[in-house]
Design an enzyme around this catalytic site. Structure first.
Site, PDB file in Angstrom:
ATOM      1  N   HIS A 128      24.606  13.580  -9.327  1.00 52.66           N
ATOM      2  CA  HIS A 128      23.388  13.778 -10.118  1.00 52.66           C
ATOM      3  C   HIS A 128      23.722  14.359 -11.484  1.00 52.66           C
ATOM      4  O   HIS A 128      23.124  13.985 -12.507  1.00 52.66           O
ATOM      5  CB  HIS A 128      22.416  14.689  -9.371  1.00 52.66           C
ATOM      6  CG  HIS A 128      21.626  13.979  -8.321  1.00 52.66           C
ATOM      7  ND1 HIS A 128      20.449  13.334  -8.590  1.00 52.66           N
ATOM      8  CD2 HIS A 128      21.864  13.790  -7.000  1.00 52.66           C
ATOM      9  CE1 HIS A 128      19.976  12.800  -7.486  1.00 52.66           C
ATOM     10  NE2 HIS A 128      20.819  13.061  -6.492  1.00 52.66           N
ATOM     11  N   ASP A 184       0.860  -1.185   0.000  1.00 54.73           N
ATOM     12  CA  ASP A 184       0.000   0.000   0.000  1.00 54.73           C
ATOM     13  C   ASP A 184       0.897   1.236   0.000  1.00 54.73           C
ATOM     14  O   ASP A 184       1.535   1.557   0.999  1.00 54.73           O
ATOM     15  CB  ASP A 184      -0.895  -0.014   1.235  1.00 54.73           C
ATOM     16  CG  ASP A 184      -1.978   1.057   1.188  1.00 54.73           C
ATOM     17  OD1 ASP A 184      -1.743   2.114   0.570  1.00 54.73           O
ATOM     18  OD2 ASP A 184      -3.048   0.844   1.784  1.00 54.73           O
TER      19      ASP A 184
END
Length: 417
Positions: A412, A305
């Site tokens: 990054h 979930d």
């Protein structure tokens, strides 16, 4: 054309003869999904050709979604393999992770390399309690105290009623909390290999009937938010919810330098000033760098979930320099190794039910070797919790090291993210 034709079904909806949610009563699930796509495409000018490409019968998802039009595809990758020494999972495992965040798997994978170089990560489930906390109204604080006392004396009767609704769940405790003329009863269950929210809800409803029959209390809401589900809550940080699980590792100094490009002292200082002091100043419940990243990616991959990432991110990361050889004694000397741990207070996972039955999610559970019910019951969900904790540990170790070496932005940039 017949009702088995998507165009016919779509026309009947346009004419008001059918509603979207009634289509499965007139055609199979795939035709119903196609009819909805036609409607959405015509009214939004969207092209849902990619959404229509999914690798399982739509009927397989009927327990998971309503008004289905197709499926969203999230890229899935693996980190590792990583050696895990867990209470329920052991050996080298690949960690399946689904995400759209570039560089996340690269970072976790780097952490896994450091864990493996250190001989692997340890992991243990410390507590297993899925909770549901109904809210009752009473006349005044005298009745509130009386109800709390009655509950403490009648846990066996509540247990009998609750467990009559399930062949697997076990009620462990019921804790009353009083606020004026409000009484909240926090039921805590062992739900075995199921995440167990539905199990706990149904069982608690049966127990609430006993409370109303035997006392003057009136049930206001089956969930009174003291559970607390899908919301940040201190009670989950303290008492736990679902699995409370921890993972740790002692990384040799040489490995920290070679693999993580920094030092144990630098990582420990970043963790203290960022994860502990910074989080405290912010009033945070999670004292960690980015545990939610690993939890979310593992949740998406294995059919958990997704909204319960809120509780899954409720974690504390520790880092300290320890004596060489993993003796566990802290040391101020600049020749020690790096000890790192992550403790997730409220990780809600299961290997049966919910999204775990969907084909791609089942395959991800197979990668870990934890699909379905475990033997003994609960062992597969424990193993999944330990694997998630190790993924979180790898992610924390990698990000803390990137910050300590000041190469977070350059990493990054190099990866083009």
């Amino acid at each position: 054309m017949t009702d088995t034709d998507p165009e016919t079904l779509a026309d009947r909806v346009r004419e008001g003869d059918l509603r979207l949610y009634e289509l499965e009563e007139h055609a199979d699930a795939d035709v119903a999904a196609a009819a909805r796509r036609l409607l959405v495409e015509s009214e939004s000018d969207a092209d849902l050709a990619t959404t229509s490409e999914y690798a399982f019968p739509a009927a397989d998802a009927e327990a998971n979604i309503e008004n289905m039009i197709g499926a969203v595809q999230v890229p899935i990758g693996v980190a590792g393999p990583v050696e895990i020494d867990g209470g329920a999972i052991s050996g080298e495992r690949y960690l399946p992770m689904a995400t759209t965040e570039g560089a996340l798997l690269a970072s976790v994978n780097r952490g896994c390399a450091a864990l493996d170089a250190a001989g692997g990560a340890g992991a243990r489930v410390l507590k297993n309690r899925m909770t549901r906390a109904p809210a009752f109204r009473v006349a005044d604080v005298a009745e509130a105290e009386a109800l709390a006392s009655w509950v403490r004396d009648n846990v066996d009767s509540l247990r009998e009623a609750a467990e009559s609704t399930t062949s697997h769940g076990e009620l462990h405790e019921v804790t009353p909390y009083v606020v004026g003329n409000n009484v909240y009863l926090r039921f805590a269950y062992d739900t075995k290999d199921a995440m167990g929210m539905n199990m706990a809800t149904i069982a608690t409803e049966a127990a609430c009937e006993v409370v109303e029959d035997e006392t003057s209390a009136h049930l206001v809401a089956l969930s009174g938010n003291l559970c607390s589900d899908k919301k940040p809550a201190a009670i989950n940080a303290v008492e736990g919810r679902g699995r409370t699980v921890a993972a740790d590792v002692t990384v040799p100094r040489e490995t920290v330098k070679r693999t993580l490009k920094t030092t144990p002292e630098a990582v420990a200082e970043v963790n203290t000033r960022k994860n502990l002091v910074g989080s405290a100043k912010a009033g945070g419940l999670g004292f960690n760098a980015h545990v939610a990243n690993s939890v979310a990616a593992m949740f998406l991959a294995t059919g958990q979930d997704a909204a319960q990432v809120v509780e899954g991110a409720n974690a504390i990361t520790t880092a300290e320099v320890v004596a060489r050889g993993g003796g566990g004694d802290s040391t101020g000397e600049r020749d020690g190794d790096l000890y790192v741990s992550v403790t997730l207070a409220s990780l809600e996972v299961g290997t049966v039910g919910g999204g775990t039955k969907l084909p791609t999610q089942s395959e991800a559970l197979d990668v870990l070797g934890v699909r379905g019910g475990g033997d003994p019951a609960g062992s597969n969900a424990d193993a999944l919790a330990e694997a998630v904790a190790v993924a979180a540990l790898a992610g924390e170790l990698s990000l803390l090291s990137a910050l300590a070496s000041r190469n977070l932005s350059s990493a990054h940039a190099d990866l083009g993210r």
